[in-house]
Design a protein around this motif. Structure first.
Motif, PDB file in Angstrom:
ATOM      1  N   PRO A   1      46.156 -47.098  62.039  1.00 23.63           N
ATOM      2  CA  PRO A   1      47.087 -47.472  60.972  1.00 23.63           C
ATOM      3  C   PRO A   1      48.518 -47.023  61.228  1.00 23.63           C
ATOM      4  CG  PRO A   1      45.044 -46.642  60.036  1.00 23.63           C
ATOM      5  CD  PRO A   1      44.979 -46.384  61.504  1.00 23.63           C
ATOM      6  N   ASP A   2      48.716 -45.799  61.689  1.00 26.22           N
ATOM      7  CA  ASP A   2      50.072 -45.302  61.870  1.00 26.22           C
ATOM      8  C   ASP A   2      50.840 -46.130  62.899  1.00 26.22           C
ATOM      9  OD1 ASP A   2      49.556 -43.346  60.038  1.00 26.22           O
ATOM     10  OD2 ASP A   2      49.252 -41.742  61.494  1.00 26.22           O
ATOM     11  N   THR A   3      50.191 -46.484  63.991  1.00 24.04           N
ATOM     12  CA  THR A   3      50.839 -47.299  65.022  1.00 24.04           C
ATOM     13  C   THR A   3      51.243 -48.661  64.463  1.00 24.04           C
ATOM     14  OG1 THR A   3      49.548 -46.209  66.753  1.00 24.04           O
ATOM     15  CG2 THR A   3      50.561 -48.317  67.308  1.00 24.04           C
ATOM     16  N   ASN A   4      50.328 -49.280  63.709  1.00 21.09           N
ATOM     17  CA  ASN A   4      50.606 -50.604  63.160  1.00 21.09           C
ATOM     18  C   ASN A   4      51.655 -50.560  62.055  1.00 21.09           C
ATOM     19  OD1 ASN A   4      48.808 -52.119  64.793  1.00 21.09           O
ATOM     20  ND2 ASN A   4      47.095 -51.362  63.609  1.00 21.09           N
ATOM     21  N   TYR A   5      51.612 -49.515  61.238  1.00 24.57           N
ATOM     22  CA  TYR A   5      52.616 -49.381  60.182  1.00 24.57           C
ATOM     23  C   TYR A   5      54.008 -49.164  60.784  1.00 24.57           C
ATOM     24  CZ  TYR A   5      49.336 -49.008  56.223  1.00 24.57           C
ATOM     25  OH  TYR A   5      48.405 -49.261  55.256  1.00 24.57           O
ATOM     26  N   GLU A   6      54.079 -48.332  61.805  1.00 23.79           N
ATOM     27  CA  GLU A   6      55.376 -48.066  62.433  1.00 23.79           C
ATOM     28  C   GLU A   6      55.973 -49.351  62.992  1.00 23.79           C
ATOM     29  OE1 GLU A   6      57.373 -45.939  66.320  1.00 23.79           O
ATOM     30  OE2 GLU A   6      55.325 -45.405  65.783  1.00 23.79           O
ATOM     31  N   LEU A   7      55.140 -50.159  63.653  1.00 18.77           N
ATOM     32  CA  LEU A   7      55.629 -51.419  64.223  1.00 18.77           C
ATOM     33  C   LEU A   7      56.148 -52.333  63.124  1.00 18.77           C
ATOM     34  CD1 LEU A   7      55.980 -53.429  66.552  1.00 18.77           C
ATOM     35  CD2 LEU A   7      53.576 -54.080  66.227  1.00 18.77           C
ATOM     36  N   TYR A   8      55.409 -52.464  62.049  1.00 20.65           N
ATOM     37  CA  TYR A   8      55.818 -53.333  60.941  1.00 20.65           C
ATOM     38  C   TYR A   8      57.112 -52.826  60.307  1.00 20.65           C
ATOM     39  CZ  TYR A   8      55.334 -56.166  56.671  1.00 20.65           C
ATOM     40  OH  TYR A   8      55.534 -57.040  55.624  1.00 20.65           O
ATOM     41  N   GLY A   9      57.163 -51.520  60.051  1.00 24.32           N
ATOM     42  CA  GLY A   9      58.359 -50.940  59.456  1.00 24.32           C
ATOM     43  C   GLY A   9      59.582 -51.069  60.353  1.00 24.32           C
ATOM     44  N   ARG A  10      59.361 -50.984  61.651  1.00 22.83           N
ATOM     45  CA  ARG A  10      60.458 -51.126  62.610  1.00 22.83           C
ATOM     46  C   ARG A  10      61.121 -52.498  62.462  1.00 22.83           C
ATOM     47  NH1 ARG A  10      61.839 -48.719  67.474  1.00 22.83           N
ATOM     48  NH2 ARG A  10      62.906 -50.083  68.940  1.00 22.83           N
ATOM     49  N   ILE A  11      60.285 -53.534  62.341  1.00 25.05           N
ATOM     50  CA  ILE A  11      60.823 -54.891  62.190  1.00 25.05           C
ATOM     51  C   ILE A  11      61.472 -55.059  60.822  1.00 25.05           C
ATOM     52  CG2 ILE A  11      60.249 -57.342  62.254  1.00 25.05           C
ATOM     53  CD1 ILE A  11      60.028 -55.702  64.931  1.00 25.05           C
ATOM     54  N   LEU A  12      60.873 -54.472  59.785  1.00 24.87           N
ATOM     55  CA  LEU A  12      61.466 -54.548  58.451  1.00 24.87           C
ATOM     56  C   LEU A  12      62.856 -53.913  58.423  1.00 24.87           C
ATOM     57  CD1 LEU A  12      58.408 -53.670  56.155  1.00 24.87           C
ATOM     58  CD2 LEU A  12      59.432 -55.929  56.524  1.00 24.87           C
ATOM     59  N   CYS A  13      63.046 -52.912  59.283  1.00 24.91           N
ATOM     60  CA  CYS A  13      64.336 -52.225  59.342  1.00 24.91           C
ATOM     61  C   CYS A  13      65.333 -52.909  60.271  1.00 24.91           C
ATOM     62  CB  CYS A  13      64.143 -50.770  59.772  1.00 24.91           C
ATOM     63  SG  CYS A  13      63.301 -49.754  58.524  1.00 24.91           S
ATOM     64  N   GLY A  14      64.965 -54.067  60.806  1.00 29.58           N
ATOM     65  CA  GLY A  14      65.915 -54.841  61.594  1.00 29.58           C
ATOM     66  C   GLY A  14      65.974 -54.486  63.062  1.00 29.58           C
ATOM     67  N   LEU A  15      65.024 -53.693  63.547  1.00 29.65           N
ATOM     68  CA  LEU A  15      64.997 -53.334  64.957  1.00 29.65           C
ATOM     69  C   LEU A  15      64.117 -54.303  65.751  1.00 29.65           C
ATOM     70  CD1 LEU A  15      64.615 -49.465  64.598  1.00 29.65           C
ATOM     71  CD2 LEU A  15      66.722 -50.764  64.998  1.00 29.65           C
ATOM     72  N   GLU A  16      64.263 -54.255  67.061  1.00 29.96           N
ATOM     73  CA  GLU A  16      63.431 -55.071  67.944  1.00 29.96           C
ATOM     74  C   GLU A  16      62.066 -54.393  68.133  1.00 29.96           C
ATOM     75  OE1 GLU A  16      64.122 -58.120  69.311  1.00 29.96           O
ATOM     76  OE2 GLU A  16      65.833 -58.024  67.919  1.00 29.96           O
ATOM     77  N   PRO A  17      61.034 -55.160  68.396  1.00 32.04           N
ATOM     78  CA  PRO A  17      59.728 -54.539  68.670  1.00 32.04           C
ATOM     79  C   PRO A  17      59.770 -53.727  69.951  1.00 32.04           C
ATOM     80  CG  PRO A  17      59.668 -56.889  69.143  1.00 32.04           C
ATOM     81  CD  PRO A  17      60.975 -56.620  68.454  1.00 32.04           C
ATOM     82  N   ASN A  18      59.021 -52.639  70.003  1.00 33.74           N
ATOM     83  CA  ASN A  18      58.996 -51.798  71.189  1.00 33.74           C
ATOM     84  C   ASN A  18      57.656 -51.913  71.921  1.00 33.74           C
ATOM     85  OD1 ASN A  18      57.452 -50.540  69.299  1.00 33.74           O
ATOM     86  ND2 ASN A  18      58.499 -48.546  69.393  1.00 33.74           N
ATOM     87  N   THR A  19      57.029 -53.079  71.810  1.00 32.95           N
ATOM     88  CA  THR A  19      55.763 -53.337  72.487  1.00 32.95           C
ATOM     89  C   THR A  19      55.627 -54.835  72.763  1.00 32.95           C
ATOM     90  OG1 THR A  19      53.341 -53.211  72.313  1.00 32.95           O
ATOM     91  CG2 THR A  19      54.579 -53.522  70.262  1.00 32.95           C
ATOM     92  N   LEU A  20      54.897 -55.158  73.817  1.00 34.86           N
ATOM     93  CA  LEU A  20      54.568 -56.558  74.105  1.00 34.86           C
ATOM     94  C   LEU A  20      53.397 -57.044  73.262  1.00 34.86           C
ATOM     95  CD1 LEU A  20      54.721 -56.586  78.024  1.00 34.86           C
ATOM     96  CD2 LEU A  20      56.397 -57.582  76.454  1.00 34.86           C
ATOM     97  N   TYR A  21      52.653 -56.091  72.670  1.00 36.08           N
ATOM     98  CA  TYR A  21      51.380 -56.432  72.026  1.00 36.08           C
ATOM     99  C   TYR A  21      51.595 -56.840  70.570  1.00 36.08           C
ATOM    100  CZ  TYR A  21      49.249 -54.637  76.251  1.00 36.08           C
ATOM    101  OH  TYR A  21      48.881 -54.442  77.559  1.00 36.08           O
ATOM    102  N   ILE A  22      52.182 -58.012  70.388  1.00 38.78           N
ATOM    103  CA  ILE A  22      52.408 -58.568  69.060  1.00 38.78           C
ATOM    104  C   ILE A  22      52.032 -60.053  69.047  1.00 38.78           C
ATOM    105  CG2 ILE A  22      54.168 -56.936  68.337  1.00 38.78           C
ATOM    106  CD1 ILE A  22      56.262 -59.000  69.164  1.00 38.78           C
TER     107      ILE A  22
END
Length: 394
Positions: A373-394
């Motif tokens: 959950p923490d990994t997935n939440y961080e990725l989602y929140g990162r995009i919500l905050c206007g940043l680029e994804p930091n993984t290819l696995y999307i």
């Protein structure tokens, strides 16, 4: 290829999975002790058609939608989390086999009820040789490897500019070595061993650039118009694996309520746990969290199915939301199990009590890199905050 046959729909496949629950519960202790699924379980799942759910229709497959995968996996997990997890893991690489050129699929799907295991971790190297590549390396956590026919592998290959890129390939299991190292606290029956490649040659037609796959540049022509294949890999994998966690939350409820009427609360006046107000609060909280887990799982599945039917491109927001839904379902399911496990008392630690196995299994699932959950939440929140994804696995 086989003649066209009647394709069972969701209700029938869920019913078939439900009918396997007594067998899975009966075999659960053997499965844990031997750290793999028994042949009887595998044969029963094959007879129920569960290995055809992600096989292209032209090979006799059902091309089941994501919602069906969620509901079937949830039923299997009611019986045994390990069986549900292995089935889910087989479904994902089986779907991935349908991304390869059609002639490769002819080879893979020539085996009835073929079982394909796999990974997304690039823990091997590949070098060009002749009309293909030679692979060396090892992959851990390969659930269901022992009874599989093929493995989907990921390796790092050199590029013409001197760099490296991950490639995805299909390898027959007989060309790999299995290291029996699966000694774990949870999901023990999945047999998620390590596999090793030593100078394994893979012809070029069984190799795809992982980057192209992640950008939905699939090699199959015949699968191009199938709704099942109009989706990115990671949302598909997320929707396919989430049902096991939903089912473990349901399994915990069933196990708890089975013991509750005859179980007292030691050092209190309650001769039946059912009479205690704390039990009412605990069961209500766990039930609602299990419902929330199912909501997020079905929301994820609906997104995969609807986008597949419409053929509309996936936005970045939708891709990371898929992983967020996976994380949310896992978090709620684990919380539901934890509540009921804690309420089950000291007697639940005995190996004959299903709750201890359910608790260990949900813990193991929640630690998986894709499910965490923490990994997935961080990725989602990162995009919500206007940043680029930091993984290819999307």
């Amino acid at each position: 290829m086989v003649e066209e046959r009647r394709v069972p729909q969701r209700e029938e496949l869920v019913r078939r999975a439900s009918e396997l629950v007594p067998l899975l519960r009966e075999k659960a202790a053997w499965t844990e002790e031997n750290r793999r699924l028994p042949e009887e379980t595998i044969e029963a799942m094959a007879d129920a058609g569960l290995f055809r759910m992600r096989v292209p229709a032209r090979y006799g497959g059902y091309e089941s939608d994501a919602r069906t995968m969620v509901d079937v996996a949830a039923e299997l997990a009611r019986g045994d989390g390990s069986a549900a997890w292995v089935a889910s893991v087989w479904w994902i690489p089986t779907w991935m086999a349908g991304l390869f050129p059609d002639e490769v699929q002819d080879e893979v799907f020539s085996t009835p009820d073929v079982r394909v295991c796999g990974t997304l971790s690039p823990s091997a190297t590949a070098v060009p040789r002749g009309d293909g590549i030679v692979v060396n390396g090892r992959w851990g956590f390969i659930s269901g490897a022992l009874p599989s026919h093929w493995q989907e592998i990921i390796a790092m290959a050199a590029t013409p500019d001197g760099g490296q890129e991950p490639v995805m390939a299909l390898v027959p299991m007989e060309e790999l070595t299995v290291v029996d190292d699966w000694h774990t606290s949870g999901l023990r029956g999945t047999g998620s061993v390590t596999t090793v490649a030593e100078d394994v040659f893979v012809p070029k037609e069984r190799v795809l650039p992982l980057g192209a796959v992640l950008h939905e540049q699939y090699a199959s022509k015949q699968n191009a118009d199938s709704p099942m294949y109009r989706a990115p890999l990671l949302p598909v994998a997320s929707a396919t694996s989430v049902g096991a966690m939903v089912g473990l939350a349901k399994a915990a409820q069933e196990a708890f309520f089975q013991r509750m009427p005859e179980r007292g609360i030691t050092y209190t006046a309650y001769s039946s746990q059912r009479e205690a107000p704390i039990t009412h609060l605990q069961t209500a909280d766990a039930a609602l969290k299990a419902d929330e887990a199912q909501f997020h799982a079905r929301r994820l599945a609906a997104m995969v199915d609807e986008k597949g039917e419409s053929g509309e491109p996936w936005t970045l927001q939708e891709r990371v939301l898929a992983r967020a839904c996976l994380g949310a379902a896992g978090r709620r399911a684990k919380e539901a199990v934890n509540i009921l496990s804690s309420a089950s008392g000291g007697s639940s630690v005995y190996s004959t009590v299903p709750m201890q196995r359910i608790s260990r299994d949900i813990q193991a699932v929640s630690l998986h890199a894709l499910m965490h959950p923490d990994t997935n939440y961080e990725l989602y929140g990162r995009i919500l905050c206007g940043l680029e994804p930091n993984t290819l696995y999307i």
